[in-house]
Design a protein around this motif. Structure first.
Motif, short mmCIF file in Angstrom:
data_model
loop_
_atom_site.label_atom_id
_atom_site.label_comp_id
_atom_site.label_asym_id
_atom_site.label_seq_id
_atom_site.Cartn_x
_atom_site.Cartn_y
_atom_site.Cartn_z
N THR A 252 8.81 31.62 -29.95
CA THR A 252 9.22 30.30 -29.48
C THR A 252 10.40 29.77 -30.29
O THR A 252 11.34 29.18 -29.74
CB THR A 252 8.05 29.31 -29.55
OG1 THR A 252 6.93 29.86 -28.85
CG2 THR A 252 8.42 27.98 -28.93
N ARG A 284 3.78 29.61 -24.24
CA ARG A 284 4.17 28.55 -23.29
C ARG A 284 2.94 27.80 -22.78
O ARG A 284 2.95 26.57 -22.66
CB ARG A 284 4.95 29.16 -22.12
CG ARG A 284 6.34 29.68 -22.47
CD ARG A 284 6.95 30.40 -21.29
NE ARG A 284 8.21 31.03 -21.58
CZ ARG A 284 9.41 30.49 -21.38
NH1 ARG A 284 9.49 29.27 -20.88
NH2 ARG A 284 10.51 31.16 -21.66
N ASP A 295 7.96 21.53 -21.06
CA ASP A 295 8.99 22.08 -20.21
C ASP A 295 10.30 21.32 -20.33
O ASP A 295 11.39 21.88 -20.23
CB ASP A 295 8.55 22.04 -18.74
CG ASP A 295 7.51 23.12 -18.43
OD1 ASP A 295 7.43 24.07 -19.21
OD2 ASP A 295 6.81 22.99 -17.42
N GLU A 298 12.35 22.68 -23.49
CA GLU A 298 12.79 24.06 -23.63
C GLU A 298 14.13 24.28 -22.97
O GLU A 298 14.47 23.62 -22.03
CB GLU A 298 11.74 25.00 -23.03
CG GLU A 298 10.41 24.92 -23.78
CD GLU A 298 9.42 25.95 -23.32
OE1 GLU A 298 9.80 26.81 -22.48
OE2 GLU A 298 8.27 25.91 -23.75
#
Length: 298
Positions: A252, A284, A295, A298
């Motif tokens: 990540t 995720r 979301d 990212e």
């Protein structure tokens, strides 16, 4: 200084023909960087089967001084005795010299002292860096540095740590190449050193929150109030990332903070594409549970 005799012969894959008594533990006062070169030297001595008396005859220094060097006891050792020991143990000189220099600065030795000690020694010949180690260094320098900078903030600190990591990897190259997967060995070495140097949260997790101040996203926001609000949201998101298991966190960080392409991540962390993809999917999912607004970050 003449070239030392070869280390004792041993059967392939077998233990040395004889073993000396392991040196006493490293003293608590030895600095962190000091340990980065001292530990591989001690490990090499133990693996070689040489005794301290053997090292005395090979290096030309007394048992007392060698014992102090191997324990990191007393004053920081000069380069001449350090060089004598690593030559006696057939250890690459160049990476040790760089680590020795960094540790000397850590021990508050000034640049003149360091230059003087190094100039006292006339090296026999330059070291030949393993081709595979050179290739790994060239391929991984940029992503390793980006990962380190996410935790350490400044590029200078990140580059110093990555350079030291590759020097340690050179010193332990035999061990690295005997591991199931050398890139994985190298990544785990980098990760352990980055996390040891990073600022910590009270629960021991690395603190990624300051990275929110250096993201390109918030830097493009002109309104100060809006920018501070965005930084706060990013800092919370980055803090959540460190709650993930180690490999999920690494993937990540590389993807979200370092901008590494997903296809490149498996080769960097030393895992197969299938395993890396599975870890990314789980990361995720975990982030969506921990922070439903993932979301959007990212």
């Amino acid at each position: 200084m003449k070239k030392p005799p070869p280390l004792p012969d041993q059967p392939e894959g077998g233990p040395p023909s004889r073993r000396g008594r392991p040196p006493e533990p490293i003293c608590d006062e030895a600095g962190t960087v000091h340990r980065t070169w001292l530990e591989p030297v001690r490990n090499r001595l133990i693996a070689s089967g040489l005794t301290l008396d053997d090292l005395v005859s090979r290096s030309g220094y007394s048992k007392t001084r060698l014992s102090e060097l191997l324990r990191g006891k007393g004053y920081y050792p000069g380069w001449e005795i350090t060089y004598s020991v690593i030559r006696a143990l057939d250890i690459p000189v160049d990476p040790v010299r760089r680590l020795w220099t960094a540790a000397a600065l850590e021990a508050e030795k000034n640049a003149a002292w360091i230059r003087s000690r190094i100039s006292d020694v006339q090296p026999l010949s330059p070291d030949e860096q393993p081709v595979a180690h050179l290739g790994l260094t060239q391929a991984m320098w940029q992503p390793y540095t980006a990962y380190a900078q996410a935790f350490l903030q400044t590029e200078r600190r990140a580059q110093q740590l990555v350079a030291q990591t590759f020097d340690i990897l050179w010193l332990t190259w035999n061990e690295a190449t005997l591991s199931p997967h050398t890139p994985r060995y190298a990544w785990q070495l980098l990760r352990s050193r980055v996390h040891a140097a990073a600022a910590k949260r009270p629960d021991g997790r690395p603190d990624l929150r300051p990275a929110a101040f250096s993201t390109a996203v918030q830097a493009q926001i002109l309104d100060l109030t809006e920018r501070l609000a965005r930084i706060d949201v990013l800092a919370q998101f980055f803090d959540t990332i460190t709650q993930l298991p180690a490999d999920q966190m690494d993937i990540t960080v590389l993807r979200s903070l370092c901008g590494v392409a997903p296809d490149a991540i498996p080769g960097i962390i030393g895992l197969s594409p299938a395993i890396a993809h599975s870890l990314d999917r789980h990361a995720r999912g975990a982030l969506r549970q921990l922070r439903p607004d993932t979301d959007s970050q990212e």
